[in-house]
Design a protein around this motif. Structure first.
Motif, PDB file in Angstrom:
ATOM      1  N   LEU A 175       0.855  -1.180   0.000  1.00  0.00           N
ATOM      2  CA  LEU A 175       0.000   0.000   0.000  1.00  0.00           C
ATOM      3  C   LEU A 175       0.890   1.228   0.000  1.00  0.00           C
ATOM      4  O   LEU A 175       1.721   1.395   0.890  1.00  0.00           O
ATOM      5  CB  LEU A 175      -0.890  -0.020   1.244  1.00  0.00           C
ATOM      6  N   GLY A 176       0.756   2.069  -1.016  1.00  0.00           N
ATOM      7  CA  GLY A 176       1.519   3.306  -1.107  1.00  0.00           C
ATOM      8  C   GLY A 176       0.695   4.475  -0.626  1.00  0.00           C
ATOM      9  O   GLY A 176      -0.498   4.565  -0.909  1.00  0.00           O
ATOM     10  N   ILE A 177       1.336   5.371   0.125  1.00  0.00           N
ATOM     11  CA  ILE A 177       0.643   6.537   0.681  1.00  0.00           C
ATOM     12  C   ILE A 177       1.442   7.787   0.361  1.00  0.00           C
ATOM     13  O   ILE A 177       2.639   7.862   0.627  1.00  0.00           O
ATOM     14  CB  ILE A 177       0.476   6.400   2.209  1.00  0.00           C
ATOM     15  N   LEU A 178       0.757   8.771  -0.194  1.00  0.00           N
ATOM     16  CA  LEU A 178       1.320  10.093  -0.449  1.00  0.00           C
ATOM     17  C   LEU A 178       0.498  11.115   0.323  1.00  0.00           C
ATOM     18  O   LEU A 178      -0.621  10.822   0.774  1.00  0.00           O
ATOM     19  CB  LEU A 178       1.272  10.426  -1.940  1.00  0.00           C
ATOM     20  N   ALA A 179       1.017  12.322   0.463  1.00  0.00           N
ATOM     21  CA  ALA A 179       0.278  13.384   1.152  1.00  0.00           C
ATOM     22  C   ALA A 179      -1.098  13.551   0.513  1.00  0.00           C
ATOM     23  O   ALA A 179      -1.253  13.432  -0.705  1.00  0.00           O
ATOM     24  CB  ALA A 179       1.056  14.687   1.077  1.00  0.00           C
ATOM     25  N   GLY A 180      -2.102  13.778   1.342  1.00  0.00           N
ATOM     26  CA  GLY A 180      -3.461  13.970   0.848  1.00  0.00           C
ATOM     27  C   GLY A 180      -4.243  12.681   0.667  1.00  0.00           C
ATOM     28  O   GLY A 180      -5.398  12.721   0.231  1.00  0.00           O
ATOM     29  N   HIS A 181      -3.622  11.531   0.985  1.00  0.00           N
ATOM     30  CA  HIS A 181      -4.312  10.238   0.839  1.00  0.00           C
ATOM     31  C   HIS A 181      -5.581  10.225   1.693  1.00  0.00           C
ATOM     32  O   HIS A 181      -5.660  10.858   2.732  1.00  0.00           O
ATOM     33  CB  HIS A 181      -3.371   9.116   1.276  1.00  0.00           C
ATOM     34  N   THR A 182      -6.557   9.463   1.266  1.00  0.00           N
ATOM     35  CA  THR A 182      -7.785   9.261   2.018  1.00  0.00           C
ATOM     36  C   THR A 182      -7.459   8.634   3.373  1.00  0.00           C
ATOM     37  O   THR A 182      -6.588   7.766   3.455  1.00  0.00           O
ATOM     38  CB  THR A 182      -8.711   8.300   1.237  1.00  0.00           C
ATOM     39  N   PRO A 183      -8.141   9.037   4.447  1.00  0.00           N
ATOM     40  CA  PRO A 183      -7.903   8.403   5.745  1.00  0.00           C
ATOM     41  C   PRO A 183      -8.076   6.887   5.650  1.00  0.00           C
ATOM     42  O   PRO A 183      -8.943   6.399   4.913  1.00  0.00           O
ATOM     43  CB  PRO A 183      -8.976   9.011   6.649  1.00  0.00           C
ATOM     44  N   LEU A 184      -7.244   6.153   6.395  1.00  0.00           N
ATOM     45  CA  LEU A 184      -7.319   4.691   6.344  1.00  0.00           C
ATOM     46  C   LEU A 184      -6.782   4.081   7.615  1.00  0.00           C
ATOM     47  O   LEU A 184      -6.066   4.718   8.389  1.00  0.00           O
ATOM     48  CB  LEU A 184      -6.558   4.132   5.134  1.00  0.00           C
ATOM     49  N   MET A 185      -7.130   2.812   7.799  1.00  0.00           N
ATOM     50  CA  MET A 185      -6.563   1.964   8.832  1.00  0.00           C
ATOM     51  C   MET A 185      -6.382   0.602   8.183  1.00  0.00           C
ATOM     52  O   MET A 185      -7.288   0.120   7.495  1.00  0.00           O
ATOM     53  CB  MET A 185      -7.488   1.844  10.037  1.00  0.00           C
ATOM     54  N   ALA A 186      -5.217  -0.018   8.366  1.00  0.00           N
ATOM     55  CA  ALA A 186      -4.962  -1.311   7.732  1.00  0.00           C
ATOM     56  C   ALA A 186      -4.087  -2.179   8.630  1.00  0.00           C
ATOM     57  O   ALA A 186      -3.231  -1.672   9.359  1.00  0.00           O
ATOM     58  CB  ALA A 186      -4.274  -1.127   6.379  1.00  0.00           C
ATOM     59  N   ILE A 187      -4.313  -3.480   8.543  1.00  0.00           N
ATOM     60  CA  ILE A 187      -3.478  -4.471   9.223  1.00  0.00           C
ATOM     61  C   ILE A 187      -2.264  -4.735   8.331  1.00  0.00           C
ATOM     62  O   ILE A 187      -2.401  -4.866   7.110  1.00  0.00           O
ATOM     63  CB  ILE A 187      -4.258  -5.788   9.449  1.00  0.00           C
ATOM     64  N   LEU A 188      -1.084  -4.818   8.937  1.00  0.00           N
ATOM     65  CA  LEU A 188       0.142  -5.035   8.184  1.00  0.00           C
ATOM     66  C   LEU A 188       0.681  -6.435   8.396  1.00  0.00           C
ATOM     67  O   LEU A 188       0.623  -6.977   9.500  1.00  0.00           O
ATOM     68  CB  LEU A 188       1.210  -4.011   8.598  1.00  0.00           C
ATOM     69  N   SER A 189       1.208  -7.010   7.337  1.00  0.00           N
ATOM     70  CA  SER A 189       1.879  -8.309   7.379  1.00  0.00           C
ATOM     71  C   SER A 189       3.362  -8.084   7.626  1.00  0.00           C
ATOM     72  O   SER A 189       3.857  -6.960   7.567  1.00  0.00           O
ATOM     73  CB  SER A 189       1.699  -9.027   6.043  1.00  0.00           C
TER      74      SER A 189
END
Length: 83
Positions: A29-43
């Motif tokens: 999962l790539g994230i740049l400034a302005g990304h939509t709010p999110l919550m994710a589980i990481l492997s």
């Protein structure tokens, strides 16, 4: 945007970054400034990020989670190893 990475052992990184790539359970999962709010589980895998004005860096994690909102990312890892 601001990134903070913490593990049970304590803080591992805190600072301004231009991009973040994390090993989400469903794939990278790539994230740049302005990304939509999110919550994710990481492997298990590599959290890669580019501190502002510096070369890319990475931290290996076992598992964890990420939250992102208002250009602030928080990665909480079960355990981690700085590369």
């Amino acid at each position: 945007m601001k990134l903070e990475i913490v593990a049970r052992s304590g803080p591992l990184f805190e600072g301004e970054v231009s991009e973040i790539v994390v090993p989400a359970e469903s794939g990278e999962l790539g994230i740049l400034a302005g990304h939509t709010p999110l919550m994710a589980i990481l492997s298990a895998g590599s959290v890669r990020y580019t501190p502002t004005g510096r070369s890319p860096e990475s931290i290996e994690i076992e598992r964890g989670m990420i939250t992102f909102d208002s250009d602030i990312a928080l990665v909480v890892a079960d355990s981690a190893m700085v590369q």
